[in-house]
Design an enzyme around this catalytic site. Sequence first.
Site, PDB file in Angstrom:
ATOM      1  N   SER A  10      -2.885   8.975   6.070  1.00  0.00           N
ATOM      2  CA  SER A  10      -1.829   8.808   7.066  1.00  0.00           C
ATOM      3  C   SER A  10      -2.304   7.860   8.157  1.00  0.00           C
ATOM      4  O   SER A  10      -3.302   8.122   8.827  1.00  0.00           O
ATOM      5  CB  SER A  10      -1.474  10.156   7.692  1.00  0.00           C
ATOM      6  OG  SER A  10      -0.774   9.928   8.906  1.00  0.00           O
ATOM      7  N   HIS A  35       0.661   6.765   3.787  1.00  0.00           N
ATOM      8  CA  HIS A  35       1.623   7.706   4.386  1.00  0.00           C
ATOM      9  C   HIS A  35       1.939   7.234   5.805  1.00  0.00           C
ATOM     10  O   HIS A  35       1.043   7.067   6.631  1.00  0.00           O
ATOM     11  CB  HIS A  35       0.991   9.102   4.397  1.00  0.00           C
ATOM     12  CG  HIS A  35       1.882  10.187   4.905  1.00  0.00           C
ATOM     13  ND1 HIS A  35       2.798  10.843   4.110  1.00  0.00           N
ATOM     14  CD2 HIS A  35       1.988  10.751   6.137  1.00  0.00           C
ATOM     15  CE1 HIS A  35       3.424  11.769   4.820  1.00  0.00           C
ATOM     16  NE2 HIS A  35       2.960  11.727   6.062  1.00  0.00           N
ATOM     17  N   ASP A  37       4.060   7.928   9.262  1.00  0.00           N
ATOM     18  CA  ASP A  37       4.716   9.001  10.013  1.00  0.00           C
ATOM     19  C   ASP A  37       5.626   8.435  11.091  1.00  0.00           C
ATOM     20  O   ASP A  37       5.163   7.868  12.075  1.00  0.00           O
ATOM     21  CB  ASP A  37       3.645   9.888  10.661  1.00  0.00           C
ATOM     22  CG  ASP A  37       2.916  10.727   9.621  1.00  0.00           C
ATOM     23  OD1 ASP A  37       3.591  11.512   8.928  1.00  0.00           O
ATOM     24  OD2 ASP A  37       1.689  10.579   9.497  1.00  0.00           O
ATOM     25  N   MET A  39       8.209   9.168  14.009  1.00  0.00           N
ATOM     26  CA  MET A  39       8.555  10.257  14.941  1.00  0.00           C
ATOM     27  C   MET A  39       9.439   9.717  16.058  1.00  0.00           C
ATOM     28  O   MET A  39       9.227   8.602  16.532  1.00  0.00           O
ATOM     29  CB  MET A  39       7.281  10.836  15.550  1.00  0.00           C
ATOM     30  CG  MET A  39       6.265  11.300  14.529  1.00  0.00           C
ATOM     31  SD  MET A  39       4.891  12.137  15.321  1.00  0.00           S
ATOM     32  CE  MET A  39       3.799  12.389  13.912  1.00  0.00           C
ATOM     33  N   HIS A  68       7.506   9.232   5.993  1.00  0.00           N
ATOM     34  CA  HIS A  68       7.800  10.615   6.386  1.00  0.00           C
ATOM     35  C   HIS A  68       8.605  10.575   7.681  1.00  0.00           C
ATOM     36  O   HIS A  68       8.068  10.291   8.748  1.00  0.00           O
ATOM     37  CB  HIS A  68       6.450  11.352   6.580  1.00  0.00           C
ATOM     38  CG  HIS A  68       6.572  12.767   7.022  1.00  0.00           C
ATOM     39  ND1 HIS A  68       5.477  13.500   7.452  1.00  0.00           N
ATOM     40  CD2 HIS A  68       7.633  13.603   7.112  1.00  0.00           C
ATOM     41  CE1 HIS A  68       5.873  14.725   7.782  1.00  0.00           C
ATOM     42  NE2 HIS A  68       7.174  14.805   7.596  1.00  0.00           N
ATOM     43  N   MET A  70      10.240  12.105  10.623  1.00  0.00           N
ATOM     44  CA  MET A  70      10.322  13.285  11.496  1.00  0.00           C
ATOM     45  C   MET A  70      11.279  12.930  12.626  1.00  0.00           C
ATOM     46  O   MET A  70      10.889  12.740  13.777  1.00  0.00           O
ATOM     47  CB  MET A  70       8.915  13.640  12.016  1.00  0.00           C
ATOM     48  CG  MET A  70       8.051  14.295  10.947  1.00  0.00           C
ATOM     49  SD  MET A  70       6.295  14.238  11.333  1.00  0.00           S
ATOM     50  CE  MET A  70       5.931  12.591  10.737  1.00  0.00           C
ATOM     51  N   MET A 139       4.651  20.931   4.858  1.00  0.00           N
ATOM     52  CA  MET A 139       3.858  20.742   6.083  1.00  0.00           C
ATOM     53  C   MET A 139       2.880  21.909   6.224  1.00  0.00           C
ATOM     54  O   MET A 139       3.277  23.072   6.165  1.00  0.00           O
ATOM     55  CB  MET A 139       4.757  20.699   7.327  1.00  0.00           C
ATOM     56  CG  MET A 139       5.594  19.454   7.518  1.00  0.00           C
ATOM     57  SD  MET A 139       4.716  17.877   7.618  1.00  0.00           S
ATOM     58  CE  MET A 139       3.464  18.180   8.853  1.00  0.00           C
ATOM     59  N   GLY A 144       4.062  16.479  14.307  1.00  0.00           N
ATOM     60  CA  GLY A 144       4.069  15.803  15.604  1.00  0.00           C
ATOM     61  C   GLY A 144       2.753  15.133  15.944  1.00  0.00           C
ATOM     62  O   GLY A 144       2.736  14.122  16.630  1.00  0.00           O
ATOM     63  N   PHE A 145       1.657  15.691  15.461  1.00  0.00           N
ATOM     64  CA  PHE A 145       0.349  15.170  15.858  1.00  0.00           C
ATOM     65  C   PHE A 145      -0.650  15.249  14.712  1.00  0.00           C
ATOM     66  O   PHE A 145      -0.577  16.172  13.890  1.00  0.00           O
ATOM     67  CB  PHE A 145      -0.199  15.971  17.053  1.00  0.00           C
ATOM     68  CG  PHE A 145       0.740  15.974  18.220  1.00  0.00           C
ATOM     69  CD1 PHE A 145       0.781  14.898  19.103  1.00  0.00           C
ATOM     70  CD2 PHE A 145       1.628  17.024  18.405  1.00  0.00           C
ATOM     71  CE1 PHE A 145       1.678  14.877  20.160  1.00  0.00           C
ATOM     72  CE2 PHE A 145       2.538  17.013  19.464  1.00  0.00           C
ATOM     73  CZ  PHE A 145       2.563  15.938  20.353  1.00  0.00           C
ATOM     74  N   GLY A 146      -1.579  14.318  14.714  1.00  0.00           N
ATOM     75  CA  GLY A 146      -2.682  14.387  13.761  1.00  0.00           C
ATOM     76  C   GLY A 146      -3.777  15.291  14.309  1.00  0.00           C
ATOM     77  O   GLY A 146      -3.746  15.708  15.468  1.00  0.00           O
ATOM     78  N   ASP A 177       0.663  18.095   3.795  1.00  0.00           N
ATOM     79  CA  ASP A 177       0.455  17.206   4.950  1.00  0.00           C
ATOM     80  C   ASP A 177       0.053  18.024   6.165  1.00  0.00           C
ATOM     81  O   ASP A 177       0.842  18.818   6.674  1.00  0.00           O
ATOM     82  CB  ASP A 177       1.771  16.449   5.211  1.00  0.00           C
ATOM     83  CG  ASP A 177       1.671  15.417   6.324  1.00  0.00           C
ATOM     84  OD1 ASP A 177       0.564  15.192   6.860  1.00  0.00           O
ATOM     85  OD2 ASP A 177       2.726  14.830   6.655  1.00  0.00           O
ATOM     86  N   GLY A 178      -1.189  17.791   6.627  1.00  0.00           N
ATOM     87  CA  GLY A 178      -1.668  18.424   7.853  1.00  0.00           C
ATOM     88  C   GLY A 178      -2.942  19.215   7.642  1.00  0.00           C
ATOM     89  O   GLY A 178      -2.963  20.181   6.883  1.00  0.00           O
ATOM     90  N   GLY A 179      -4.004  18.766   8.281  1.00  0.00           N
ATOM     91  CA  GLY A 179      -5.264  19.509   8.223  1.00  0.00           C
ATOM     92  C   GLY A 179      -5.950  19.471   6.872  1.00  0.00           C
ATOM     93  O   GLY A 179      -6.781  20.326   6.561  1.00  0.00           O
ATOM     94  N   GLY A 199      -4.990  12.291   7.487  1.00  0.00           N
ATOM     95  CA  GLY A 199      -5.025  11.327   8.583  1.00  0.00           C
ATOM     96  C   GLY A 199      -6.380  11.291   9.246  1.00  0.00           C
ATOM     97  O   GLY A 199      -7.205  10.417   8.977  1.00  0.00           O
ATOM     98  N   SER A 200      -6.634  12.284  10.092  1.00  0.00           N
ATOM     99  CA  SER A 200      -7.877  12.266  10.867  1.00  0.00           C
ATOM    100  C   SER A 200      -9.111  12.366   9.967  1.00  0.00           C
ATOM    101  O   SER A 200     -10.154  11.790  10.288  1.00  0.00           O
ATOM    102  CB  SER A 200      -7.868  13.392  11.903  1.00  0.00           C
ATOM    103  OG  SER A 200      -7.561  14.619  11.293  1.00  0.00           O
TER     104      SER A 200
HETATM  105  C1  DX5 Z   1       1.784  15.234  11.374  1.00  0.00           C
HETATM  106  C2  DX5 Z   1       1.918  14.153  10.339  1.00  0.00           C
HETATM  107  C3  DX5 Z   1       0.741  14.024   9.478  1.00  0.00           C
HETATM  108  C4  DX5 Z   1      -0.550  13.707  10.190  1.00  0.00           C
HETATM  109  C5  DX5 Z   1      -1.612  14.479   9.495  1.00  0.00           C
HETATM  110  O1  DX5 Z   1       3.011  15.472  11.968  1.00  0.00           O
HETATM  111  O2  DX5 Z   1       3.042  14.386   9.516  1.00  0.00           O
HETATM  112  O3  DX5 Z   1       0.963  13.080   8.427  1.00  0.00           O
HETATM  113  O4  DX5 Z   1      -0.906  12.355  10.197  1.00  0.00           O
HETATM  114  O5  DX5 Z   1      -2.784  14.327  10.211  1.00  0.00           O
HETATM  115  P1  DX5 Z   1      -4.094  15.151   9.869  1.00  0.00           P
HETATM  116  O6  DX5 Z   1      -4.454  14.807   8.451  1.00  0.00           O
HETATM  117  O7  DX5 Z   1      -5.068  14.663  10.877  1.00  0.00           O
HETATM  118  O8  DX5 Z   1      -3.757  16.613  10.034  1.00  0.00           O
HETATM  119 ZN    ZN Z   2       3.237  13.072   7.687  1.00  0.00          ZN
END
Ligand code: DX5
Ligand code: ZN
Length: 216
Positions: A10, A35, A37, A39, A68, A70, A139, A144-146, A177-179, A199-200
């Site tokens: 991401s 990916h 995102d 928002m 994606h 959002m 999800m 909303g946030f990485g 998606d997420g963590g 992402g992170s």
């Molecule tokens: C969060 C996004 C994710 C985000 C995931 O709202 O939809 O795609 O980038 O980030 P990580 O992998 O750091 O949880």
């Molecule tokens: Zn995403």
Amino acid sequence: MTGKTLIAPSLLSADFGRLTDEIRAIEAAGADIAHLDVMDGRFVPNITFGPAVVAAMKRSSALPLDVHLMIVEPEKHIDAFARAGASRISVHAEACPHLHRTLQQIAAHGVMPAVAINPATPLCMVEEVLSDVGMVLVMSVNPGFGGQKFIPGAMDKIRRLRAMADARGLSLDIEVDGGVNGGNARALAEAGANVLVAGSYVFGSSGYAEAIASLR
Ligand code: DX5
Ligand code: ZN
């Protein structure tokens, strides 16, 4: 659904001042999909980018673009994101009162229609459209946030969704998606996810290729 697990970094955690370099870097590092995102500051608290940035990503790399959304009222923007070069577009079930129509709008562009659900949203919200989508995005953090922590309940949700798809003979992509990180990727794939967003974990690593390889 392809046989292999697809790794989808991401760009949310990339350096936004160098996005074209960053997408080329993950492509060179072995990513399967990028990916993206989107928002709007309404469906989620954060604001990112729109179709112009997606088009710039399309010009910069050959990676398929997984967009994606959002955003509220995604039907107003689907055509623009399709024209920008998306190969998959996910809309949130929570943002679509006419979800079936919105998915058809995506498919009409020759883009893979996908539906996303938040951690608190039950699988029954997508049950009636399972054969109308190529992918369900589960999800595993609140969007909303990485950089947030994986919500453990997503694991069993993926397992139940895979069982539901198998029972109907559907070869569905299930994206998580997420963590997602090197520590939970294998368990997620075993539960039935075949598209892993990270992402992170990728962009915060010192080597993108090693991070992507460790997710496989
Ligand atoms: C969060 C996004 C994710 C985000 C995931 O709202 O939809 O795609 O980038 O980030 P990580 O992998 O750091 O949880
Ligand atoms: Zn995403």
